[in-house]
Scaffold this motif. Sequence first.
Motif, PDB file in Angstrom:
ATOM      1  N   GLU A 272       5.426  -1.883   1.343  1.00 46.76           N
ATOM      2  CA  GLU A 272       6.430  -1.918   2.407  1.00 46.76           C
ATOM      3  C   GLU A 272       7.652  -2.740   1.975  1.00 46.76           C
ATOM      4  O   GLU A 272       8.773  -2.467   2.394  1.00 46.76           O
ATOM      5  CB  GLU A 272       5.844  -2.543   3.678  1.00 46.76           C
ATOM      6  CG  GLU A 272       5.088  -1.573   4.561  1.00 46.76           C
ATOM      7  CD  GLU A 272       4.356  -2.292   5.688  1.00 46.76           C
ATOM      8  OE1 GLU A 272       3.550  -1.625   6.333  1.00 46.76           O
ATOM      9  OE2 GLU A 272       4.591  -3.509   5.896  1.00 46.76           O
ATOM     10  N   ALA A 273       7.363  -3.755   1.167  1.00 45.85           N
ATOM     11  CA  ALA A 273       8.461  -4.611   0.707  1.00 45.85           C
ATOM     12  C   ALA A 273       9.483  -3.780  -0.078  1.00 45.85           C
ATOM     13  O   ALA A 273      10.662  -4.136  -0.166  1.00 45.85           O
ATOM     14  CB  ALA A 273       7.925  -5.755  -0.140  1.00 45.85           C
ATOM     15  N   GLY A 274       8.979  -2.677  -0.673  1.00 41.15           N
ATOM     16  CA  GLY A 274       9.903  -1.647  -1.122  1.00 41.15           C
ATOM     17  C   GLY A 274      10.394  -1.688  -2.540  1.00 41.15           C
ATOM     18  O   GLY A 274      10.971  -0.719  -3.003  1.00 41.15           O
ATOM     19  N   ARG A 275      10.164  -2.715  -3.271  1.00 40.72           N
ATOM     20  CA  ARG A 275      10.780  -2.792  -4.585  1.00 40.72           C
ATOM     21  C   ARG A 275       9.827  -2.391  -5.707  1.00 40.72           C
ATOM     22  O   ARG A 275      10.196  -1.651  -6.609  1.00 40.72           O
ATOM     23  CB  ARG A 275      11.287  -4.204  -4.826  1.00 40.72           C
ATOM     24  CG  ARG A 275      12.330  -4.262  -5.921  1.00 40.72           C
ATOM     25  CD  ARG A 275      12.766  -5.668  -6.228  1.00 40.72           C
ATOM     26  NE  ARG A 275      13.223  -5.752  -7.605  1.00 40.72           N
ATOM     27  CZ  ARG A 275      12.427  -5.934  -8.639  1.00 40.72           C
ATOM     28  NH1 ARG A 275      11.144  -6.086  -8.454  1.00 40.72           N
ATOM     29  NH2 ARG A 275      12.920  -5.984  -9.856  1.00 40.72           N
ATOM     30  N   ALA A 276       8.612  -2.894  -5.645  1.00 40.57           N
ATOM     31  CA  ALA A 276       7.682  -2.672  -6.756  1.00 40.57           C
ATOM     32  C   ALA A 276       6.816  -1.440  -6.512  1.00 40.57           C
ATOM     33  O   ALA A 276       6.574  -1.045  -5.384  1.00 40.57           O
ATOM     34  CB  ALA A 276       6.786  -3.896  -6.923  1.00 40.57           C
ATOM     35  N   ARG A 277       6.402  -0.871  -7.613  1.00 41.12           N
ATOM     36  CA  ARG A 277       5.452   0.240  -7.557  1.00 41.12           C
ATOM     37  C   ARG A 277       4.057  -0.368  -7.396  1.00 41.12           C
ATOM     38  O   ARG A 277       3.679  -1.258  -8.159  1.00 41.12           O
ATOM     39  CB  ARG A 277       5.545   1.002  -8.875  1.00 41.12           C
ATOM     40  CG  ARG A 277       4.795   2.291  -8.908  1.00 41.12           C
ATOM     41  CD  ARG A 277       5.657   3.392  -8.365  1.00 41.12           C
ATOM     42  NE  ARG A 277       4.902   4.616  -8.233  1.00 41.12           N
ATOM     43  CZ  ARG A 277       4.882   5.558  -9.167  1.00 41.12           C
ATOM     44  NH1 ARG A 277       5.566   5.395 -10.278  1.00 41.12           N
ATOM     45  NH2 ARG A 277       4.183   6.663  -8.987  1.00 41.12           N
ATOM     46  N   ILE A 278       3.295   0.101  -6.424  1.00 39.05           N
ATOM     47  CA  ILE A 278       1.974  -0.469  -6.160  1.00 39.05           C
ATOM     48  C   ILE A 278       0.904   0.558  -6.493  1.00 39.05           C
ATOM     49  O   ILE A 278       0.911   1.671  -5.967  1.00 39.05           O
ATOM     50  CB  ILE A 278       1.835  -0.907  -4.681  1.00 39.05           C
ATOM     51  CG1 ILE A 278       3.027  -1.781  -4.256  1.00 39.05           C
ATOM     52  CG2 ILE A 278       0.507  -1.629  -4.460  1.00 39.05           C
ATOM     53  CD1 ILE A 278       3.213  -3.048  -5.077  1.00 39.05           C
ATOM     54  N   LEU A 279      -0.025   0.151  -7.347  1.00 38.30           N
ATOM     55  CA  LEU A 279      -1.125   1.023  -7.757  1.00 38.30           C
ATOM     56  C   LEU A 279      -2.444   0.346  -7.398  1.00 38.30           C
ATOM     57  O   LEU A 279      -2.534  -0.894  -7.416  1.00 38.30           O
ATOM     58  CB  LEU A 279      -1.102   1.293  -9.260  1.00 38.30           C
ATOM     59  CG  LEU A 279       0.060   2.131  -9.823  1.00 38.30           C
ATOM     60  CD1 LEU A 279       1.351   1.329  -9.911  1.00 38.30           C
ATOM     61  CD2 LEU A 279      -0.309   2.661 -11.199  1.00 38.30           C
ATOM     62  N   PHE A 280      -3.454   1.167  -7.110  1.00 37.81           N
ATOM     63  CA  PHE A 280      -4.738   0.577  -6.717  1.00 37.81           C
ATOM     64  C   PHE A 280      -5.863   1.336  -7.398  1.00 37.81           C
ATOM     65  O   PHE A 280      -6.030   2.531  -7.193  1.00 37.81           O
ATOM     66  CB  PHE A 280      -4.904   0.644  -5.193  1.00 37.81           C
ATOM     67  CG  PHE A 280      -5.762  -0.450  -4.628  1.00 37.81           C
ATOM     68  CD1 PHE A 280      -7.076  -0.625  -5.048  1.00 37.81           C
ATOM     69  CD2 PHE A 280      -5.252  -1.318  -3.678  1.00 37.81           C
ATOM     70  CE1 PHE A 280      -7.850  -1.656  -4.524  1.00 37.81           C
ATOM     71  CE2 PHE A 280      -6.021  -2.356  -3.146  1.00 37.81           C
ATOM     72  CZ  PHE A 280      -7.330  -2.520  -3.565  1.00 37.81           C
ATOM     73  N   SER A 281      -6.619   0.620  -8.228  1.00 38.13           N
ATOM     74  CA  SER A 281      -7.801   1.191  -8.867  1.00 38.13           C
ATOM     75  C   SER A 281      -9.020   0.490  -8.274  1.00 38.13           C
ATOM     76  O   SER A 281      -9.231  -0.701  -8.507  1.00 38.13           O
ATOM     77  CB  SER A 281      -7.744   0.941 -10.384  1.00 38.13           C
ATOM     78  OG  SER A 281      -8.976   1.223 -10.980  1.00 38.13           O
TER      79      SER A 281
END
Lengths: 356, 266
Positions: free
Chosen positions: B157-166
Amino acid sequence: MSHPYESLPADRFWRTAVAERSPFEISGLWTPKFEIGKRSRIVTAGSCFAQHFSRALVVRGYKWLDCEPGPRALTPEQRRDYHYGTFSFRTGNIYTPRMLRQWLEWAFGGSEPPPEVWEVDGRFFDPFRPAVEPGGFVSPDELSASRAVTLAAIRAAVQKANVLVFTLGLTESWQSRATGHEYAICPGTAAGRFDPEVHQFFNHDHRTLMQDMSVALRILFRANRGLRVLLTVSPVPLTATASGRHVLLASSHSKALLRVVAGQLAQDHAAVDYFPSYEIITHPAFRGMFFAPNMRSVTQTGVDFVMANFFRDQSAAHPQPVRAPVAARETEGGPATDETEAEIRCEEEILNAFSR
Amino acid sequence: MPSAASAVPARPSAPPSAPQSAPRPRLAIFGDSHYACVRLAHGRGLVSLDGWEVEYWGHVGKRFRHLGYRDGAIVPLDDFTAERFAKFNERGRRCLPVADFDAVLFVGCRLYVTHLLFMAAQARADGDFLSTGLMERLVRDTFATSVTWGFARRFAEAGRARILFSPPSLPTAGLPHGWEATFPDVAAARDEDRARLWDCLVRLAAVDGVTFLPQPDHTVAGGAMTHPDYGVENHLLTGDMEHKNPAYGSAVLIAALAVLAQRDGP
């Protein structure tokens, strides 16, 4: 003996059976034809009120069959929202004898369900049980596959059961003009889109109710010769009527018809009985005390009183070792046991959203 | 209002190794014990992360109970926890602010999805029907009850970083997994069950702005388990069916890098 009334017991006289008694002392309303014991395998279906039966049976350690318990390890909320454990199979409420007949004909091969589906925003709803899948199915194929599991569950339930408890709920219904199939609820309310060219209102009369119930019973007994059927009539009045009459009159008309049909079937068939939950809740002798202030919902006290009568009358006719009720527990494959009226799954309630 | 980062100040840290003129994109790898295999894979050079400035921030799972979220950062709720996390970070970070990174890879992080696949397999064996709608509900409930998923969603939501989840991997085949009583027939799982679940997880994760990384297919055996080749060393002796070896860690990193290469990559 000078006349037949002289030797009748006290419960045959209004004064001694009703007028001189507290409502809570009115007893012996039901003389069960057959035993429903702890070892009886019981399945339930019908309108909302039928759900009380399964809950009460499970709490008391009776063998209520859940033939479509759903995937294992669902939470109680997930099971409830997806209508698992509400009835013995995942049909949602079956309000009318025609709907019961339809489901049985589809389950036992008398006919095929029509291909009709209701599409809403790219998801597909089963017109015959639109509430069981809250967000709809992703495709008509998925809908059909899920329905096939339910039909298999109906077959298993009927074939395994000793007793089917069926609660008759409504005479008013909505049908397809083209095929005559009856929907679970008016198209356009819970799902689907109403089209007067396609859909028609139908209010069953005594003839069609008897016809549908007779066909349904024939299928049931053909599938399971030892099956016993216990009929009840839902005491819950109509949420809304499309009959053109005042809803109170329409309710009265519907319930009277259903009550007559249930009584007549119990008279005609040795394997069919009628349990008077309808009278226990609605009769003036009980002063309407079991209704919530809206005079429609049945209070938990009313439900408990009905079920207490059920077990007491069973016990009087077929004595069994007495066992205290066990604490309600949420068991996999068992019905939801939250006993609040709000938790009862009643699709008809959706009609309230349309009242002005 | 002070930022979380300033509320829990970082220890003095080493200068970035990349040249000032060409800063590399910054990747945080946040995890519990499941991220050990990733760190080992990186450390042993099984996968090159040269294009990234990488930081690890994590701890064994129990400490995750003492994490919260404030002002765009995952923050320990007490000093002891902050110390523990700082100890294993190259810069001694006592919190993880998303603003410091171009991508954050959550590894393990207590997002348990194995049971969802087991449910699908068991439903098949039982003749039950697990609809897509119900599967979506299961996934949504799993996300909603996971604190770490909440962190990932808020980072996104913060919008800047790409977030990935393994997520934690499937249990290693050949060892008890603890679900035998509830799901005795997980062997009934088919590749299509897994594909359907992964699709659902990926789709609903995307709604939260998070890229879900399904377990790579080549690491799976028997439909619902991890192939023993990827089990942690001596897993049969120790009975550890949860943790995986660096080969598995490299598979996770390769999958993550492939996603990152599609956008924002080095």
